[in-house]
Design a protein around this motif. Structure first.
Motif, PDB file in Angstrom:
ATOM      1  N   ALA A  19      79.078  40.419 -79.516  1.00 61.60           N
ATOM      2  CA  ALA A  19      79.689  40.058 -80.800  1.00 61.60           C
ATOM      3  C   ALA A  19      78.650  39.530 -81.773  1.00 61.60           C
ATOM      4  O   ALA A  19      78.581  39.946 -82.932  1.00 61.60           O
ATOM      5  N   GLY A  20      77.833  38.589 -81.306  1.00 58.36           N
ATOM      6  CA  GLY A  20      76.827  37.981 -82.176  1.00 58.36           C
ATOM      7  C   GLY A  20      75.750  38.945 -82.616  1.00 58.36           C
ATOM      8  O   GLY A  20      75.337  38.951 -83.780  1.00 58.36           O
ATOM      9  N   SER A  21      75.289  39.781 -81.696  1.00 57.89           N
ATOM     10  CA  SER A  21      74.234  40.735 -82.051  1.00 57.89           C
ATOM     11  C   SER A  21      74.734  41.790 -83.026  1.00 57.89           C
ATOM     12  O   SER A  21      74.000  42.221 -83.925  1.00 57.89           O
ATOM     13  N   MET A  22      75.982  42.215 -82.872  1.00 56.94           N
ATOM     14  CA  MET A  22      76.541  43.183 -83.823  1.00 56.94           C
ATOM     15  C   MET A  22      76.763  42.529 -85.185  1.00 56.94           C
ATOM     16  O   MET A  22      76.495  43.148 -86.231  1.00 56.94           O
ATOM     17  N   ALA A  23      77.232  41.289 -85.197  1.00 53.40           N
ATOM     18  CA  ALA A  23      77.437  40.592 -86.470  1.00 53.40           C
ATOM     19  C   ALA A  23      76.114  40.414 -87.205  1.00 53.40           C
ATOM     20  O   ALA A  23      76.010  40.682 -88.411  1.00 53.40           O
ATOM     21  N   SER A  24      75.092  39.982 -86.493  1.00 52.25           N
ATOM     22  CA  SER A  24      73.791  39.772 -87.138  1.00 52.25           C
ATOM     23  C   SER A  24      73.178  41.096 -87.582  1.00 52.25           C
ATOM     24  O   SER A  24      72.526  41.172 -88.631  1.00 52.25           O
ATOM     25  N   TYR A  25      73.407  42.153 -86.803  1.00 54.85           N
ATOM     26  CA  TYR A  25      72.881  43.474 -87.171  1.00 54.85           C
ATOM     27  C   TYR A  25      73.435  43.918 -88.520  1.00 54.85           C
ATOM     28  O   TYR A  25      72.688  44.334 -89.421  1.00 54.85           O
ATOM     29  N   TYR A  26      74.763  43.834 -88.681  1.00 49.84           N
ATOM     30  CA  TYR A  26      75.366  44.313 -89.926  1.00 49.84           C
ATOM     31  C   TYR A  26      75.086  43.387 -91.102  1.00 49.84           C
ATOM     32  O   TYR A  26      75.001  43.853 -92.246  1.00 49.84           O
ATOM     33  N   ALA A  27      74.915  42.108 -90.837  1.00 46.00           N
ATOM     34  CA  ALA A  27      74.528  41.206 -91.925  1.00 46.00           C
ATOM     35  C   ALA A  27      73.114  41.530 -92.394  1.00 46.00           C
ATOM     36  O   ALA A  27      72.855  41.705 -93.590  1.00 46.00           O
ATOM     37  N   ALA A  50      82.181  42.613 -65.483  1.00 51.57           N
ATOM     38  CA  ALA A  50      82.046  43.797 -64.637  1.00 51.57           C
ATOM     39  C   ALA A  50      81.296  44.930 -65.327  1.00 51.57           C
ATOM     40  O   ALA A  50      81.104  45.990 -64.741  1.00 51.57           O
ATOM     41  N   GLU A  51      80.933  44.745 -66.605  1.00 51.61           N
ATOM     42  CA  GLU A  51      79.973  45.595 -67.320  1.00 51.61           C
ATOM     43  C   GLU A  51      80.509  46.972 -67.725  1.00 51.61           C
ATOM     44  O   GLU A  51      79.741  47.868 -68.044  1.00 51.61           O
ATOM     45  N   ALA A  52      81.829  47.129 -67.751  1.00 51.26           N
ATOM     46  CA  ALA A  52      82.417  48.403 -68.197  1.00 51.26           C
ATOM     47  C   ALA A  52      82.706  48.338 -69.690  1.00 51.26           C
ATOM     48  O   ALA A  52      83.118  47.307 -70.214  1.00 51.26           O
ATOM     49  N   ILE A  53      82.487  49.460 -70.355  1.00 49.23           N
ATOM     50  CA  ILE A  53      82.709  49.527 -71.798  1.00 49.23           C
ATOM     51  C   ILE A  53      83.182  50.924 -72.170  1.00 49.23           C
ATOM     52  O   ILE A  53      82.722  51.912 -71.577  1.00 49.23           O
ATOM     53  N   PRO A  54      84.146  51.043 -73.120  1.00 51.27           N
ATOM     54  CA  PRO A  54      84.535  52.380 -73.598  1.00 51.27           C
ATOM     55  C   PRO A  54      83.363  53.056 -74.303  1.00 51.27           C
ATOM     56  O   PRO A  54      82.259  52.506 -74.364  1.00 51.27           O
ATOM     57  N   LEU A  56      80.470  54.404 -76.543  1.00 51.65           N
ATOM     58  CA  LEU A  56      79.589  53.699 -77.477  1.00 51.65           C
ATOM     59  C   LEU A  56      79.354  54.477 -78.764  1.00 51.65           C
ATOM     60  O   LEU A  56      78.781  53.950 -79.711  1.00 51.65           O
ATOM     61  N   GLU A  57      79.794  55.729 -78.800  1.00 53.94           N
ATOM     62  CA  GLU A  57      79.481  56.585 -79.942  1.00 53.94           C
ATOM     63  C   GLU A  57      79.993  56.008 -81.259  1.00 53.94           C
ATOM     64  O   GLU A  57      79.392  56.224 -82.306  1.00 53.94           O
ATOM     65  N   GLU A  58      81.100  55.266 -81.207  1.00 50.69           N
ATOM     66  CA  GLU A  58      81.669  54.677 -82.418  1.00 50.69           C
ATOM     67  C   GLU A  58      80.662  53.791 -83.141  1.00 50.69           C
ATOM     68  O   GLU A  58      80.722  53.621 -84.357  1.00 50.69           O
ATOM     69  N   PHE A  59      79.731  53.206 -82.395  1.00 51.19           N
ATOM     70  CA  PHE A  59      78.785  52.251 -82.963  1.00 51.19           C
ATOM     71  C   PHE A  59      77.426  52.882 -83.279  1.00 51.19           C
ATOM     72  O   PHE A  59      76.468  52.177 -83.578  1.00 51.19           O
ATOM     73  N   ASN A  60      77.355  54.212 -83.173  1.00 54.37           N
ATOM     74  CA  ASN A  60      76.088  54.917 -83.413  1.00 54.37           C
ATOM     75  C   ASN A  60      74.974  54.395 -82.510  1.00 54.37           C
ATOM     76  O   ASN A  60      73.814  54.299 -82.932  1.00 54.37           O
ATOM     77  N   ILE A  61      75.340  54.074 -81.289  1.00 51.27           N
ATOM     78  CA  ILE A  61      74.354  53.624 -80.304  1.00 51.27           C
ATOM     79  C   ILE A  61      74.063  54.790 -79.368  1.00 51.27           C
ATOM     80  O   ILE A  61      74.973  55.307 -78.713  1.00 51.27           O
ATOM     81  N   TYR A 293      83.899  45.915 -75.937  1.00 55.02           N
ATOM     82  CA  TYR A 293      84.206  46.769 -77.083  1.00 55.02           C
ATOM     83  C   TYR A 293      84.812  45.954 -78.224  1.00 55.02           C
ATOM     84  O   TYR A 293      84.424  46.101 -79.388  1.00 55.02           O
ATOM     85  N   LEU A 294      85.776  45.093 -77.908  1.00 52.55           N
ATOM     86  CA  LEU A 294      86.401  44.256 -78.931  1.00 52.55           C
ATOM     87  C   LEU A 294      85.367  43.371 -79.608  1.00 52.55           C
ATOM     88  O   LEU A 294      85.366  43.209 -80.834  1.00 52.55           O
TER      89      LEU A 294
END
Length: 392
Positions: A19-27, A50-54, A56-61, A293-294
């Motif tokens: 959450a924090g890294s994405m917030a700082s990235y877009y700022a 448990a390290e599962a995530i939907p 990642l393409e939505e985030f251009n990663i 993801y959230l």
């Protein structure tokens, strides 16, 4: 490293999780002077999930073998009697990542667009100053005071930053799932692309899981029940007959533990000069406990809204409410529906769970909850009392 903590930033983000890294990235990407504060000495440590995530393409990663360990096609839901329900489809697809590497990747990505990062740093106080805040930070053992227009609290379930300004974030202990997990080698998987979820008394009011992770697997569980420690339940799960001999050659290479807030989102995520994101905001699936993801999505929105506010020179609650409106439009109804489902599941005993498993088809592309409920009630009318709110 004194150069990191300058006197003033437009935005201070507390917590370098997703959450924090994405917030700082877009700022930062939008030209805003941003500081990311992380209490750990190494971003990504300690791992508590448990390290599962939907997808990642939505985030251009870009998908990278650096942090992606497994591609997931779906999962098995396994009842106490051993019945397996196979679920596949686009909503169940995703990845198991190496969080230690993935979280650091997100922070580095943010730094590349201008974010300054202070590791081994804690925010110990926060108070209003002119049209923003003064933030007291203990960085590598020394105290600094940083001025900022906006604070984004992404400091996890134990969040204290939002509490400092009166936004209630503390979680009820009965709304926190205690989790314990071994990363193990030598696990015999049902399918290297499928997650496994186990329900019943082996994990009271929660579930146990086995997630494929490349050469290893994450084997863990989450419980609400506090009569025993999560690790005790986990060790019993490893010996459970339902696993037969699948773990006889397995051995742990890492142990992880932590808490997950599963009580739904907090009441307010915005006030003058502040936004709350991720676990701190309760932006976690109450049903599955999944939150990466959230966190990434809500963090992205917070960073965008913060950059707009800085450019407008308006940091008021009214301006920052754009963040709350956007994340609620995207996720709130789903989270509240999942909260209902979770509360029902916690009331069901093993016999009830077995009945539900028996009426569900062995293979599903999607879960039609109401259709399943009507089948369950037809087979066991006594269960109607649990589902009235959903089918009413």
């Amino acid at each position: 490293m004194r150069w990191i903590l300058k006197d003033e930033y437009d935005v201070v983000v507390v917590g370098a999780g997703p959450a924090g890294s994405m917030a700082s990235y877009y700022a930062s990407k939008n030209g805003v002077k941003t500081l990311l504060v992380e209490k750990s000495q190494e971003i990504g440590e300690p791992v508590r999930c448990a390290e599962a995530i939907p997808k990642l393409e939505e985030f251009n990663i870009p998908l990278s073998e650096e942090f992606v360990r497994s591609y997931i096609k779906g999962g098995y839901l396994i009842a106490p009697n051993g019945k397996k329900v196979e679920i596949r489809g686009s909503k169940t697809e995703g990845y198991v990542v190496e969080r230690k590497i993935f979280d650091k990747y997100l922070a580095i990505r943010s730094a590349k667009v201008g974010t300054k990062i202070a590791v081994k740093s804690r925010v110990v106080d926060l108070y209003p100053y002119k049209d923003g805040f003064k933030v007291k930070v203990i960085h590598l053992g020394e105290e600094y005071t940083v001025k900022t227009k906006i604070v984004i609290a992404a400091d996890g379930m134990e969040s204290s930053v939002a509490e400092m300004v009166g936004l209630r974030c503390k979680k009820n202990p009965m709304e926190v799932c205690s989790c314990a997990e071994y990363e193990m080698t030598g696990v015999k998987l049902l399918d290297k692309h499928m997650m496994e979820f186990y329900f019943g008394d082996l994990s009271p009011k929660g579930y146990a899981w086995i997630f494929p992770k490349g050469d290893t697997a994450n084997v863990g569980l989450g419980v609400i029940d506090k009569s025993k420690k999560a690790i005790d339940y986990l060790n019993e799960f490893l010996e459970h007959p339902i696993l037969e001999d699948r773990l006889k050659d397995a051995t742990p290479v890492e142990f992880k533990c932590g808490g997950v807030p599963v009580g739904g989102p907090i009441e307010r995520t915005v006030d003058d000069n502040i936004m709350v994101v991720g676990d701190a905001a309760g932006q976690v699936s109450p049903l599955t406990g999944g939150g990466i993801y959230l966190a990434m999505s809500c963090g992205s929105i917070a960073g965008e809204v913060a950059s707009k506010a800085v450019k407008k020179e308006d940091y008021s609650k009214e301006t920052l409410m754009e963040y709350e409106r956007r994340w609620k439009k995207k996720f709130y109804n789903t989270l509240m529906t999942e909260l209902k489902y979770k509360n029902i599941l916690q009331k069901l005993n093993e016999e009830d769970l077995n009945i539900i498993a028996e009426v569900i088809d062995d293979k599903l592309e999607d879960i039609d909850v109401k259709k399943i409920i009507f089948k369950v009630i037809k087979k066991a009318p006594s269960l109607l009392k649990y589902f009235k709110d959903i089918i009413g």
